[in-house]
Design a protein around this motif. Sequence first.
Motif, PDB file in Angstrom:
ATOM      1  N   ASN A  36       0.826 -29.152  20.135  1.00  0.00           N
ATOM      2  CA  ASN A  36       1.853 -28.727  21.234  1.00  0.00           C
ATOM      3  C   ASN A  36       1.173 -28.658  22.601  1.00  0.00           C
ATOM      4  O   ASN A  36       0.239 -28.071  22.787  1.00  0.00           O
ATOM      5  N   GLU A  37       1.879 -29.107  23.541  1.00  0.00           N
ATOM      6  CA  GLU A  37       1.667 -28.821  25.040  1.00  0.00           C
ATOM      7  C   GLU A  37       2.601 -28.121  25.775  1.00  0.00           C
ATOM      8  O   GLU A  37       3.771 -28.480  25.357  1.00  0.00           O
ATOM      9  N   THR A  38       2.348 -27.564  26.754  1.00  0.00           N
ATOM     10  CA  THR A  38       3.358 -26.835  27.280  1.00  0.00           C
ATOM     11  C   THR A  38       2.845 -26.277  29.003  1.00  0.00           C
ATOM     12  O   THR A  38       1.675 -26.859  29.401  1.00  0.00           O
ATOM     13  N   GLU A  39       3.943 -25.850  29.685  1.00  0.00           N
ATOM     14  CA  GLU A  39       3.709 -25.354  31.160  1.00  0.00           C
ATOM     15  C   GLU A  39       4.000 -23.831  31.089  1.00  0.00           C
ATOM     16  O   GLU A  39       4.356 -23.029  30.202  1.00  0.00           O
TER      17      GLU A  39
ATOM     18  N   GLN B  33       0.299 -10.630  28.616  1.00  0.00           N
ATOM     19  CA  GLN B  33       0.190 -10.466  27.588  1.00  0.00           C
ATOM     20  C   GLN B  33      -1.401 -10.399  27.154  1.00  0.00           C
ATOM     21  O   GLN B  33      -2.335 -11.179  27.426  1.00  0.00           O
ATOM     22  N   THR B  34      -2.003  -9.302  26.739  1.00  0.00           N
ATOM     23  CA  THR B  34      -3.457  -9.094  26.470  1.00  0.00           C
ATOM     24  C   THR B  34      -4.154  -9.964  25.648  1.00  0.00           C
ATOM     25  O   THR B  34      -3.792 -10.313  24.605  1.00  0.00           O
ATOM     26  N   ALA B  35      -5.319 -10.715  25.998  1.00  0.00           N
ATOM     27  CA  ALA B  35      -5.983 -11.511  25.217  1.00  0.00           C
ATOM     28  C   ALA B  35      -5.557 -12.934  25.322  1.00  0.00           C
ATOM     29  O   ALA B  35      -5.930 -13.575  24.423  1.00  0.00           O
ATOM     30  N   SER B  36      -4.414 -13.270  26.066  1.00  0.00           N
ATOM     31  CA  SER B  36      -3.898 -14.491  25.883  1.00  0.00           C
ATOM     32  C   SER B  36      -4.367 -15.461  27.189  1.00  0.00           C
ATOM     33  O   SER B  36      -5.016 -14.955  28.153  1.00  0.00           O
ATOM     34  N   ILE B  37      -3.978 -16.506  27.108  1.00  0.00           N
ATOM     35  CA  ILE B  37      -4.348 -17.557  28.186  1.00  0.00           C
ATOM     36  C   ILE B  37      -3.603 -17.211  29.605  1.00  0.00           C
ATOM     37  O   ILE B  37      -4.080 -17.315  30.666  1.00  0.00           O
ATOM     38  N   GLN B  38      -2.426 -16.523  29.468  1.00  0.00           N
ATOM     39  CA  GLN B  38      -1.594 -16.181  30.400  1.00  0.00           C
ATOM     40  C   GLN B  38      -2.448 -14.755  31.343  1.00  0.00           C
ATOM     41  O   GLN B  38      -2.107 -14.863  32.403  1.00  0.00           O
TER      42      GLN B  38
ATOM     43  N   LEU C 243       6.997  -3.314  36.484  1.00  0.00           N
ATOM     44  CA  LEU C 243       6.274  -4.703  36.880  1.00  0.00           C
ATOM     45  C   LEU C 243       7.108  -5.399  37.805  1.00  0.00           C
ATOM     46  O   LEU C 243       8.257  -5.280  37.661  1.00  0.00           O
ATOM     47  N   ASP C 244       6.690  -6.517  38.522  1.00  0.00           N
ATOM     48  CA  ASP C 244       7.340  -7.130  39.390  1.00  0.00           C
ATOM     49  C   ASP C 244       7.475  -8.618  39.067  1.00  0.00           C
ATOM     50  O   ASP C 244       8.471  -9.082  39.327  1.00  0.00           O
ATOM     51  N   ALA C 245       6.652  -8.831  38.122  1.00  0.00           N
ATOM     52  CA  ALA C 245       6.552 -10.424  37.616  1.00  0.00           C
ATOM     53  C   ALA C 245       5.644 -10.649  36.399  1.00  0.00           C
ATOM     54  O   ALA C 245       5.111  -9.541  35.849  1.00  0.00           O
ATOM     55  N   GLY C 246       5.819 -11.571  35.508  1.00  0.00           N
ATOM     56  CA  GLY C 246       5.318 -11.651  34.372  1.00  0.00           C
ATOM     57  C   GLY C 246       4.627 -13.059  34.318  1.00  0.00           C
ATOM     58  O   GLY C 246       5.536 -14.150  34.967  1.00  0.00           O
ATOM     59  N   VAL C 247       3.663 -13.544  33.903  1.00  0.00           N
ATOM     60  CA  VAL C 247       3.237 -14.829  33.372  1.00  0.00           C
ATOM     61  C   VAL C 247       3.497 -15.377  32.215  1.00  0.00           C
ATOM     62  O   VAL C 247       2.776 -14.546  31.009  1.00  0.00           O
ATOM     63  N   LEU C 248       4.413 -16.123  31.683  1.00  0.00           N
ATOM     64  CA  LEU C 248       4.808 -16.630  30.309  1.00  0.00           C
ATOM     65  C   LEU C 248       4.529 -18.067  30.118  1.00  0.00           C
ATOM     66  O   LEU C 248       4.857 -18.923  31.230  1.00  0.00           O
ATOM     67  N   GLU C 249       4.698 -18.268  28.857  1.00  0.00           N
ATOM     68  CA  GLU C 249       4.774 -19.947  28.674  1.00  0.00           C
ATOM     69  C   GLU C 249       6.150 -20.221  28.884  1.00  0.00           C
ATOM     70  O   GLU C 249       7.141 -19.403  28.596  1.00  0.00           O
ATOM     71  N   GLY C 250       6.272 -21.555  29.234  1.00  0.00           N
ATOM     72  CA  GLY C 250       7.693 -21.834  29.619  1.00  0.00           C
ATOM     73  C   GLY C 250       8.622 -22.016  28.633  1.00  0.00           C
ATOM     74  O   GLY C 250       9.762 -21.363  28.674  1.00  0.00           O
ATOM     75  N   GLY C 251       8.298 -22.368  27.365  1.00  0.00           N
ATOM     76  CA  GLY C 251       9.146 -22.176  26.282  1.00  0.00           C
ATOM     77  C   GLY C 251       9.521 -20.628  25.736  1.00  0.00           C
ATOM     78  O   GLY C 251      10.703 -20.668  25.604  1.00  0.00           O
ATOM     79  N   VAL C 252       8.655 -19.943  26.008  1.00  0.00           N
ATOM     80  CA  VAL C 252       8.897 -18.502  25.781  1.00  0.00           C
ATOM     81  C   VAL C 252      10.025 -17.918  26.899  1.00  0.00           C
ATOM     82  O   VAL C 252      10.866 -17.207  26.666  1.00  0.00           O
ATOM     83  N   ALA C 253       9.593 -18.306  28.192  1.00  0.00           N
ATOM     84  CA  ALA C 253      10.484 -17.933  29.317  1.00  0.00           C
ATOM     85  C   ALA C 253      11.919 -18.383  29.089  1.00  0.00           C
ATOM     86  O   ALA C 253      12.872 -17.503  29.379  1.00  0.00           O
ATOM     87  N   LYS C 254      11.887 -19.331  28.644  1.00  0.00           N
ATOM     88  CA  LYS C 254      13.285 -20.000  28.289  1.00  0.00           C
ATOM     89  C   LYS C 254      14.145 -19.334  27.583  1.00  0.00           C
ATOM     90  O   LYS C 254      15.356 -18.943  27.889  1.00  0.00           O
TER      91      LYS C 254
END
Length: 266
Positions: free
Chosen positions: A128-131, A156-161, A194-205
């Motif tokens: 799978n590929e994602t944004e 998330q600790t230890a993640s690509i994000q 926190l003011d923002a978060g970096v998430l994978e697009g599908g998770v954020a959805k």
Amino acid sequence: MKNKFFLLMLVLVIGVLAACGAKENKDNSANSNADGTTEQKQVLKVGTSADYAPFEYVDAAKGEDIIGFDIDLIKLVGEKIGVDMQVQDMDFNSLVPALQAGKIDVVISGMTPNPEREQVVDFTDKYNETEQVIIVKKESDIKKEADLAGKKIGVQTASIQENLGNNIAKKVDATVEGRTRIPEIIQDMMSKRLDAGVLEGGVAKGYLKTNDKLAAFPVEEQPEDFKAIAVPKGSDLKDKINKALKELADEGKIQELEEKWLEKVE
């Protein structure tokens, strides 16, 4: 009298052993093949971090089972290679160490291969590929990456994000804070820790659907981000799973799962 007692006990013992033998034969016959041989299906322990909807999560309203895209996929892979996949929930940052220690046999958890992970475990072909997106509260003044200057970004600790968040923070002079689980990032955003978060697009959805106070926008420089299944270094599972993934893709099964579970952030 002693002889009679001995004979009585002998008859009872023979009866018990016969009953046990009959039960064993009955149990074995349930697992018998057509040629009379018996075969017990192998069980593989699968590690995942069930806080990553729609890939792996628990819907408390429907039960306690871990569900999601990855879970459906790994079960289909198990059917292809002839094993039972036993899924267990773990913290994301403990998955690779658990695989190295032999506590689990496979990892599927929306995991992206990177140089550090590839040094200690093997990865299958991508499935799978994602944004990647930045999620914020709608009421905030954060509309683009530059607006994150001086802000706190959750990852998330230890993640690509986490790597992506660190890169963004250096660029705009922001601070990155790690969390063990994705819901912690959302909770701390809502409580203004926190003011923002970096998430994978599908998770954020998924969070955007259930919380109308949230908004998201794609990161400016999208990294090549794809997911793969992790196995122990040198394991023959890699080739077996790759074969299964190819067959599932050719059969349209992976596309069916994407249509069932995944959506991009609009």
